[in-house]
Enzyme design. Sequence first.
Site, PDB file in Angstrom:
ATOM      1  N   GLU A  23       5.788   2.154  -9.850  1.00 20.79           N
ATOM      2  CA  GLU A  23       5.574   2.457  -8.440  1.00 20.79           C
ATOM      3  C   GLU A  23       6.630   3.445  -7.961  1.00 20.79           C
ATOM      4  O   GLU A  23       7.784   3.372  -8.368  1.00 20.79           O
ATOM      5  CB  GLU A  23       5.686   1.183  -7.592  1.00 20.79           C
ATOM      6  N   HIS A  84       4.419   3.932  -0.734  1.00 20.04           N
ATOM      7  CA  HIS A  84       4.599   3.568  -2.135  1.00 20.04           C
ATOM      8  C   HIS A  84       3.271   3.718  -2.856  1.00 20.04           C
ATOM      9  O   HIS A  84       2.248   3.980  -2.229  1.00 20.04           O
ATOM     10  CB  HIS A  84       5.215   2.175  -2.299  1.00 20.04           C
ATOM     11  N   HIS A  86       0.387   2.397  -5.924  1.00 23.02           N
ATOM     12  CA  HIS A  86      -0.170   1.267  -6.670  1.00 23.02           C
ATOM     13  C   HIS A  86      -0.758   1.800  -7.973  1.00 23.02           C
ATOM     14  O   HIS A  86      -1.886   2.279  -7.984  1.00 23.02           O
ATOM     15  CB  HIS A  86      -1.260   0.568  -5.849  1.00 23.02           C
ATOM     16  N   ASP A  97       3.395  -6.931  -0.176  1.00 25.09           N
ATOM     17  CA  ASP A  97       3.650  -5.792   0.718  1.00 25.09           C
ATOM     18  C   ASP A  97       3.823  -6.274   2.148  1.00 25.09           C
ATOM     19  O   ASP A  97       4.710  -5.813   2.872  1.00 25.09           O
ATOM     20  CB  ASP A  97       2.486  -4.782   0.662  1.00 25.09           C
TER      21      ASP A  97
END
Length: 144
Positions: A23, A84, A86, A97
């Site tokens: 990530e 971010h 995935h 999250d």
Amino acid sequence: MLNIRRKEYEALRQHGEETYPHECCGVLLGQMGDDGARTVISVARAGNTRTDSAHNRYNIDPKELIRIQREGRERGEDIIGFYHSHPDHPAQWSQTDLSEAHWFGCSYVITSVEKGKAVLTNAFELTGSDENDKKLVDEKIEVM
Ligand SMILES: [Zn+2]
């Protein structure tokens, strides 16, 4: 609504491709409008401190976050969100999250990266008044 220019939008998506299969994470800086719309002026990359489980967790070093916030303020920009990626996972927020999101009124942007290629980018706004009733709500991204 989250307004972002093409250049910054591509930069945060590309970051996810570069760190694949791990990530990536970073910060969105810019301005909060009176109507609640956020406008991204710049994006700041951050290192992922979650080296133990970097494929499905992310965390920004608090010291790095303070530095990014200070440098942003010198340019007249505030932290208005976070992003971010995935890797091989949908661009939807996870329970983790949500539990790790603490900046109310900020945008949380997630890009799905499939086989090293950035696919979908979604934004969610953290709403609510405290940790017990917080929610991540779908937010429209306007790429300018
Ligand atoms: Zn996530």
